[in-house]
Design a protein around this motif. Sequence first.
Motif, PDB file in Angstrom:
ATOM      1  N   GLY A  66       0.643  -0.958   0.469  1.00  0.00           N
ATOM      2  CA  GLY A  66      -0.006  -0.101  -0.095  1.00  0.00           C
ATOM      3  C   GLY A  66       0.776   0.785  -0.393  1.00  0.00           C
ATOM      4  N   ARG A  67      -0.046   2.823  -0.149  1.00  0.00           N
ATOM      5  CA  ARG A  67       1.079   3.765   0.297  1.00  0.00           C
ATOM      6  C   ARG A  67      -0.093   4.563   1.087  1.00  0.00           C
ATOM      7  NH1 ARG A  67       1.374   7.567  -5.256  1.00  0.00           N
ATOM      8  NH2 ARG A  67       2.216   9.812  -4.039  1.00  0.00           N
ATOM      9  N   ILE A  68       0.885   5.482   1.595  1.00  0.00           N
ATOM     10  CA  ILE A  68       0.422   6.301   2.958  1.00  0.00           C
ATOM     11  C   ILE A  68       1.576   7.186   2.159  1.00  0.00           C
ATOM     12  CG2 ILE A  68       0.835   7.145   5.110  1.00  0.00           C
ATOM     13  CD1 ILE A  68       1.262   4.047   5.797  1.00  0.00           C
ATOM     14  N   VAL A  69       0.637   8.569   1.736  1.00  0.00           N
ATOM     15  CA  VAL A  69       1.006  10.225   1.363  1.00  0.00           C
ATOM     16  C   VAL A  69       0.469  11.103   2.566  1.00  0.00           C
ATOM     17  CG1 VAL A  69       0.873  11.310   0.283  1.00  0.00           C
ATOM     18  CG2 VAL A  69       0.638   9.438  -0.768  1.00  0.00           C
ATOM     19  N   LEU A  70       1.817  11.828   3.403  1.00  0.00           N
ATOM     20  CA  LEU A  70       1.496  12.669   4.697  1.00  0.00           C
ATOM     21  C   LEU A  70       1.314  13.567   3.526  1.00  0.00           C
ATOM     22  CD1 LEU A  70       3.010  10.478   7.760  1.00  0.00           C
ATOM     23  CD2 LEU A  70       0.884  10.506   6.767  1.00  0.00           C
ATOM     24  N   LEU A  71       0.289  14.810   3.712  1.00  0.00           N
ATOM     25  CA  LEU A  71       0.327  15.993   3.059  1.00  0.00           C
ATOM     26  C   LEU A  71       0.022  16.998   4.553  1.00  0.00           C
ATOM     27  CD1 LEU A  71      -0.005  17.965   0.640  1.00  0.00           C
ATOM     28  CD2 LEU A  71      -2.521  17.635   0.630  1.00  0.00           C
ATOM     29  N   THR A  72       1.474  17.865   4.553  1.00  0.00           N
ATOM     30  CA  THR A  72       0.868  18.749   5.730  1.00  0.00           C
ATOM     31  C   THR A  72       0.733  20.140   4.580  1.00  0.00           C
ATOM     32  OG1 THR A  72       3.357  18.930   5.719  1.00  0.00           O
ATOM     33  CG2 THR A  72       2.673  17.748   7.535  1.00  0.00           C
TER      34      THR A  72
ATOM     35  N   LEU B  17      -4.902  14.329  -3.004  1.00  0.00           N
ATOM     36  CA  LEU B  17      -5.817  14.553  -2.615  1.00  0.00           C
ATOM     37  C   LEU B  17      -7.029  13.706  -3.321  1.00  0.00           C
ATOM     38  CD1 LEU B  17      -5.852  17.459  -0.678  1.00  0.00           C
ATOM     39  CD2 LEU B  17      -5.996  15.593   0.405  1.00  0.00           C
ATOM     40  N   ARG B  18      -7.834  13.719  -4.111  1.00  0.00           N
ATOM     41  CA  ARG B  18      -8.707  13.123  -5.370  1.00  0.00           C
ATOM     42  C   ARG B  18      -8.074  11.300  -5.441  1.00  0.00           C
ATOM     43  NH1 ARG B  18     -12.361  17.143  -7.266  1.00  0.00           N
ATOM     44  NH2 ARG B  18     -12.816  15.319  -8.855  1.00  0.00           N
ATOM     45  N   GLY B  19      -7.134  11.747  -5.894  1.00  0.00           N
ATOM     46  CA  GLY B  19      -7.078   9.588  -5.627  1.00  0.00           C
ATOM     47  C   GLY B  19      -6.581   8.816  -4.123  1.00  0.00           C
ATOM     48  N   ALA B  20      -7.214   9.576  -2.867  1.00  0.00           N
ATOM     49  CA  ALA B  20      -6.987   8.376  -2.587  1.00  0.00           C
ATOM     50  C   ALA B  20      -7.971   7.992  -2.186  1.00  0.00           C
ATOM     51  CB  ALA B  20      -6.149   9.817  -0.681  1.00  0.00           C
ATOM     52  N   ASP B  21      -6.898   6.813  -1.833  1.00  0.00           N
ATOM     53  CA  ASP B  21      -8.637   5.730  -1.109  1.00  0.00           C
ATOM     54  C   ASP B  21      -8.994   6.417   0.068  1.00  0.00           C
ATOM     55  OD1 ASP B  21      -8.269   3.918  -3.059  1.00  0.00           O
ATOM     56  OD2 ASP B  21      -6.939   2.641  -1.887  1.00  0.00           O
ATOM     57  N   ARG B  22      -8.336   7.004   1.158  1.00  0.00           N
ATOM     58  CA  ARG B  22      -8.435   7.878   2.463  1.00  0.00           C
ATOM     59  C   ARG B  22      -7.885   9.529   2.788  1.00  0.00           C
ATOM     60  NH1 ARG B  22      -8.260   4.194   8.077  1.00  0.00           N
ATOM     61  NH2 ARG B  22      -9.887   4.995   9.282  1.00  0.00           N
TER      62      ARG B  22
ATOM     63  N   GLY C  12     -14.669  17.946  -3.621  1.00  0.00           N
ATOM     64  CA  GLY C  12     -15.871  15.837  -4.282  1.00  0.00           C
ATOM     65  C   GLY C  12     -14.752  15.016  -2.781  1.00  0.00           C
ATOM     66  N   VAL C  13     -13.823  15.768  -2.327  1.00  0.00           N
ATOM     67  CA  VAL C  13     -12.750  14.958  -1.688  1.00  0.00           C
ATOM     68  C   VAL C  13     -12.856  15.129  -0.397  1.00  0.00           C
ATOM     69  CG1 VAL C  13     -10.606  14.468  -0.424  1.00  0.00           C
ATOM     70  CG2 VAL C  13     -10.845  15.939  -2.568  1.00  0.00           C
ATOM     71  N   GLU C  14     -13.469  13.470   0.243  1.00  0.00           N
ATOM     72  CA  GLU C  14     -14.390  13.091   1.676  1.00  0.00           C
ATOM     73  C   GLU C  14     -13.784  13.561   2.609  1.00  0.00           C
ATOM     74  OE1 GLU C  14     -16.432   9.373   3.434  1.00  0.00           O
ATOM     75  OE2 GLU C  14     -17.260   9.142   1.121  1.00  0.00           O
ATOM     76  N   VAL C  15     -13.141  13.681   3.857  1.00  0.00           N
ATOM     77  CA  VAL C  15     -11.957  13.885   4.552  1.00  0.00           C
ATOM     78  C   VAL C  15     -12.726  13.252   5.582  1.00  0.00           C
ATOM     79  CG1 VAL C  15     -10.522  15.280   5.616  1.00  0.00           C
ATOM     80  CG2 VAL C  15     -11.125  15.590   3.807  1.00  0.00           C
ATOM     81  N   GLU C  16     -12.081  12.186   6.738  1.00  0.00           N
ATOM     82  CA  GLU C  16     -12.900  11.641   7.696  1.00  0.00           C
ATOM     83  C   GLU C  16     -11.618  12.251   8.910  1.00  0.00           C
ATOM     84  OE1 GLU C  16     -12.667   7.548   7.816  1.00  0.00           O
ATOM     85  OE2 GLU C  16     -11.847   7.319   5.632  1.00  0.00           O
ATOM     86  N   PRO C  17     -12.709  12.440   9.844  1.00  0.00           N
ATOM     87  CA  PRO C  17     -12.201  13.109  11.328  1.00  0.00           C
ATOM     88  C   PRO C  17     -11.005  11.389  11.896  1.00  0.00           C
ATOM     89  CG  PRO C  17     -14.517  12.778  11.647  1.00  0.00           C
ATOM     90  CD  PRO C  17     -13.736  12.298  10.457  1.00  0.00           C
TER      91      PRO C  17
ATOM     92  N   CYS D 134      -3.451  -0.146   5.087  1.00  0.00           N
ATOM     93  CA  CYS D 134      -2.637  -0.276   3.813  1.00  0.00           C
ATOM     94  C   CYS D 134      -2.664  -1.650   3.036  1.00  0.00           C
ATOM     95  CB  CYS D 134      -1.907   0.523   3.789  1.00  0.00           C
ATOM     96  SG  CYS D 134      -1.537   2.380   3.519  1.00  0.00           S
ATOM     97  N   VAL D 135      -1.906  -2.388   4.290  1.00  0.00           N
ATOM     98  CA  VAL D 135      -1.916  -3.189   4.260  1.00  0.00           C
ATOM     99  C   VAL D 135      -3.281  -4.293   3.120  1.00  0.00           C
ATOM    100  CG1 VAL D 135      -0.633  -5.963   4.905  1.00  0.00           C
ATOM    101  CG2 VAL D 135       0.498  -3.486   5.413  1.00  0.00           C
TER     102      VAL D 135
END
Length: 90
Positions: free
Chosen positions: A17-23, A41-46, A64-69, A81-82
């Motif tokens: 999987g891939r984790i992207v941290l966007l600060t 952001l638009r291509g992220a699964d979560r 259109g980006v759904e953001v979870e708290p 991710c795994v």
Amino acid sequence: MTAPDSPVPADAAAPTGRIVLLTTSHRVAPGLLSWPAWQALRGADRVLSGDPDHPQLPYLRDAGVEVEPGAPGARELVDYCVGRAAARPS
């Protein structure tokens, strides 16, 4: 590639999987993110946000980006991710 001391060989065919941290900063004008940031952001699964009042959130929702708290720990992110990578068809 894995670390030299990793028990998993570098050529293992395990899904990844891939984790992207966007600060971002509250000093960045709301909605003004770089094109690569918007693509990520638009291509992220979560997409998660640890700040429910972050000034970027309304613009993400408008795009259109759904953001979870939430602010999960590293282990929870890796496990997610795994699990996602293993569930994808090869």
